[in-house]
Design a protein around this motif. Structure first.
Motif, PDB file in Angstrom:
ATOM      1  N   THR A  13      -9.964 -22.694  57.656  1.00  0.00           N
ATOM      2  CA  THR A  13     -10.651 -21.658  56.884  1.00  0.00           C
ATOM      3  C   THR A  13     -10.660 -20.360  57.676  1.00  0.00           C
ATOM      4  OG1 THR A  13     -12.783 -22.296  57.791  1.00  0.00           O
ATOM      5  CG2 THR A  13     -12.147 -23.320  55.713  1.00  0.00           C
ATOM      6  N   ALA A  14     -10.536 -19.265  56.980  1.00  0.00           N
ATOM      7  CA  ALA A  14     -10.581 -17.947  57.618  1.00  0.00           C
ATOM      8  C   ALA A  14     -11.535 -17.076  56.824  1.00  0.00           C
ATOM      9  CB  ALA A  14      -9.196 -17.315  57.635  1.00  0.00           C
ATOM     10  N   SER A  15     -12.247 -16.177  57.510  1.00  0.00           N
ATOM     11  CA  SER A  15     -13.200 -15.327  56.805  1.00  0.00           C
ATOM     12  C   SER A  15     -12.444 -14.267  56.013  1.00  0.00           C
ATOM     13  CB  SER A  15     -14.162 -14.679  57.798  1.00  0.00           C
ATOM     14  OG  SER A  15     -13.426 -13.986  58.783  1.00  0.00           O
ATOM     15  N   LYS A  16     -13.064 -13.801  54.931  1.00  0.00           N
ATOM     16  CA  LYS A  16     -12.461 -12.845  54.021  1.00  0.00           C
ATOM     17  C   LYS A  16     -12.264 -11.502  54.728  1.00  0.00           C
ATOM     18  CE  LYS A  16     -13.659 -10.679  49.682  1.00  0.00           C
ATOM     19  NZ  LYS A  16     -14.875  -9.983  49.341  1.00  0.00           N
ATOM     20  N   ARG A  17     -11.136 -10.834  54.452  1.00  0.00           N
ATOM     21  CA  ARG A  17     -10.878  -9.518  55.049  1.00  0.00           C
ATOM     22  C   ARG A  17     -11.766  -8.489  54.372  1.00  0.00           C
ATOM     23  NH1 ARG A  17      -4.469  -8.519  55.361  1.00  0.00           N
ATOM     24  NH2 ARG A  17      -5.174  -6.925  53.927  1.00  0.00           N
ATOM     25  N   GLY A  29      -9.640   3.761  56.322  1.00  0.00           N
ATOM     26  CA  GLY A  29      -8.621   4.748  55.952  1.00  0.00           C
ATOM     27  C   GLY A  29      -8.002   4.464  54.610  1.00  0.00           C
ATOM     28  N   THR A  30      -6.740   4.080  54.608  1.00  0.00           N
ATOM     29  CA  THR A  30      -6.068   3.812  53.336  1.00  0.00           C
ATOM     30  C   THR A  30      -6.395   2.422  52.807  1.00  0.00           C
ATOM     31  OG1 THR A  30      -4.109   3.013  54.482  1.00  0.00           O
ATOM     32  CG2 THR A  30      -4.117   5.331  53.825  1.00  0.00           C
ATOM     33  N   SER A  31      -7.129   1.633  53.578  1.00  0.00           N
ATOM     34  CA  SER A  31      -7.581   0.305  53.153  1.00  0.00           C
ATOM     35  C   SER A  31      -6.434  -0.591  52.685  1.00  0.00           C
ATOM     36  CB  SER A  31      -8.622   0.426  52.044  1.00  0.00           C
ATOM     37  OG  SER A  31      -9.711   1.191  52.483  1.00  0.00           O
ATOM     38  N   THR A  32      -5.395  -0.659  53.462  1.00  0.00           N
ATOM     39  CA  THR A  32      -4.210  -1.511  53.263  1.00  0.00           C
ATOM     40  C   THR A  32      -3.370  -1.135  52.040  1.00  0.00           C
ATOM     41  OG1 THR A  32      -5.180  -3.268  51.881  1.00  0.00           O
ATOM     42  CG2 THR A  32      -5.462  -3.474  54.264  1.00  0.00           C
ATOM     43  N   ARG A  33      -3.669   0.043  51.437  1.00  0.00           N
ATOM     44  CA  ARG A  33      -2.922   0.430  50.233  1.00  0.00           C
ATOM     45  C   ARG A  33      -1.748   1.364  50.538  1.00  0.00           C
ATOM     46  NH1 ARG A  33      -5.778   0.770  44.971  1.00  0.00           N
ATOM     47  NH2 ARG A  33      -7.558  -0.634  45.030  1.00  0.00           N
ATOM     48  N   GLY A  34      -1.605   1.805  51.773  1.00  0.00           N
ATOM     49  CA  GLY A  34      -0.519   2.723  52.093  1.00  0.00           C
ATOM     50  C   GLY A  34      -0.856   4.137  51.642  1.00  0.00           C
ATOM     51  N   HIS A  35       0.116   5.057  51.724  1.00  0.00           N
ATOM     52  CA  HIS A  35      -0.116   6.450  51.371  1.00  0.00           C
ATOM     53  C   HIS A  35       0.479   6.773  50.021  1.00  0.00           C
ATOM     54  CE1 HIS A  35      -1.629   7.576  55.327  1.00  0.00           C
ATOM     55  NE2 HIS A  35      -0.704   6.756  55.827  1.00  0.00           N
ATOM     56  N   LYS A  36      -0.288   7.408  49.174  1.00  0.00           N
ATOM     57  CA  LYS A  36       0.153   7.936  47.867  1.00  0.00           C
ATOM     58  C   LYS A  36       0.745   6.874  46.931  1.00  0.00           C
ATOM     59  CE  LYS A  36       1.175  12.531  49.683  1.00  0.00           C
ATOM     60  NZ  LYS A  36       2.228  13.520  49.834  1.00  0.00           N
ATOM     61  N   ARG A  41      -3.942   4.213  44.055  1.00  0.00           N
ATOM     62  CA  ARG A  41      -5.018   4.804  43.260  1.00  0.00           C
ATOM     63  C   ARG A  41      -5.984   3.741  42.742  1.00  0.00           C
ATOM     64  NH1 ARG A  41      -3.112   9.633  44.928  1.00  0.00           N
ATOM     65  NH2 ARG A  41      -1.090  10.137  44.055  1.00  0.00           N
ATOM     66  N   SER A  42      -7.225   4.175  42.557  1.00  0.00           N
ATOM     67  CA  SER A  42      -8.189   3.256  41.935  1.00  0.00           C
ATOM     68  C   SER A  42      -7.848   3.153  40.455  1.00  0.00           C
ATOM     69  CB  SER A  42      -9.612   3.780  42.095  1.00  0.00           C
ATOM     70  OG  SER A  42      -9.790   4.931  41.305  1.00  0.00           O
ATOM     71  N   GLY A  43      -8.128   2.025  39.866  1.00  0.00           N
ATOM     72  CA  GLY A  43      -7.858   1.848  38.442  1.00  0.00           C
ATOM     73  C   GLY A  43      -6.434   1.456  38.132  1.00  0.00           C
ATOM     74  N   TYR A  44      -5.584   1.318  39.170  1.00  0.00           N
ATOM     75  CA  TYR A  44      -4.179   0.967  38.921  1.00  0.00           C
ATOM     76  C   TYR A  44      -4.060  -0.492  38.514  1.00  0.00           C
ATOM     77  CZ  TYR A  44       0.608  -0.443  39.932  1.00  0.00           C
ATOM     78  OH  TYR A  44       1.868  -0.962  39.834  1.00  0.00           O
TER      79      TYR A  44
END
Length: 148
Positions: A13-17, A29-36, A41-44
């Motif tokens: 078991t591993a704890s949630k990121r 920062g970009t919270s693992t979403r990369g740049h642009k 974007r939120s809502g994608y």
């Protein structure tokens, strides 16, 4: 050993990121979403079949043909099948009810009699449709044909 002592195996078991909880977490920062881009974007939410703007497969593949909405689907039954059924059940006439009882069709299916095989018995056959050769074979054997 009882239920209070049970634990998952070590390392299974591993704890949630925890994403987006500041720079100290290493996942700020970009919270693992990369740049642009749309994915950042939120809502994608990606549409099914979306290929990043490339022409999607379902639009690249050529479409052809025609589906007739008035098509009538028949269950094909051969003369040899009817003869075997008549011999096994000792019938002089074969109806849709007989075919249904024997398990060849279900209640909603339409039946077309085809001329595969030979007919030696004199039978009165009842069905939704007949091929010309099947009709001729039944009449030639001394039987009769009834279209429903």
């Amino acid at each position: 050993m009882d239920l209070s002592n049970l634990k998952p195996a070590v390392g299974s078991t591993a704890s949630k990121r925890r994403i987006g909880r500041g720079p100290g977490s290493g996942l700020g920062g970009t919270s693992t979403r990369g740049h642009k881009g749309a994915k950042s974007r939120s809502g994608y939410s990606r549409k099914i079949g979306f290929e990043g703007g490339q022409m999607p497969l379902q639009r690249r593949v050529p479409k052809f043909g025609f589906k007739n909405i008035n098509r009538v689907n028949y269950k094909a039954i051969n003369l040899e099948v009817i003869e075997e059924l008549a011999k096994a059940k000792n019938l002089t006439s074969v109806s849709l009810a007989d075919l249904q009882a024997a398990g060849f069709i279900n209640a909603k299916q339409l039946v077309k009699i085809l001329a595969n095989g030979t007919l030696t018995l004199k039978l009165d056959v009842e069905a939704n449709a007949f091929s010309k050769k099947a009709e001729e074979a039944i009449v030639a054997a001394g039987g009769s044909v009834k279209k429903l």
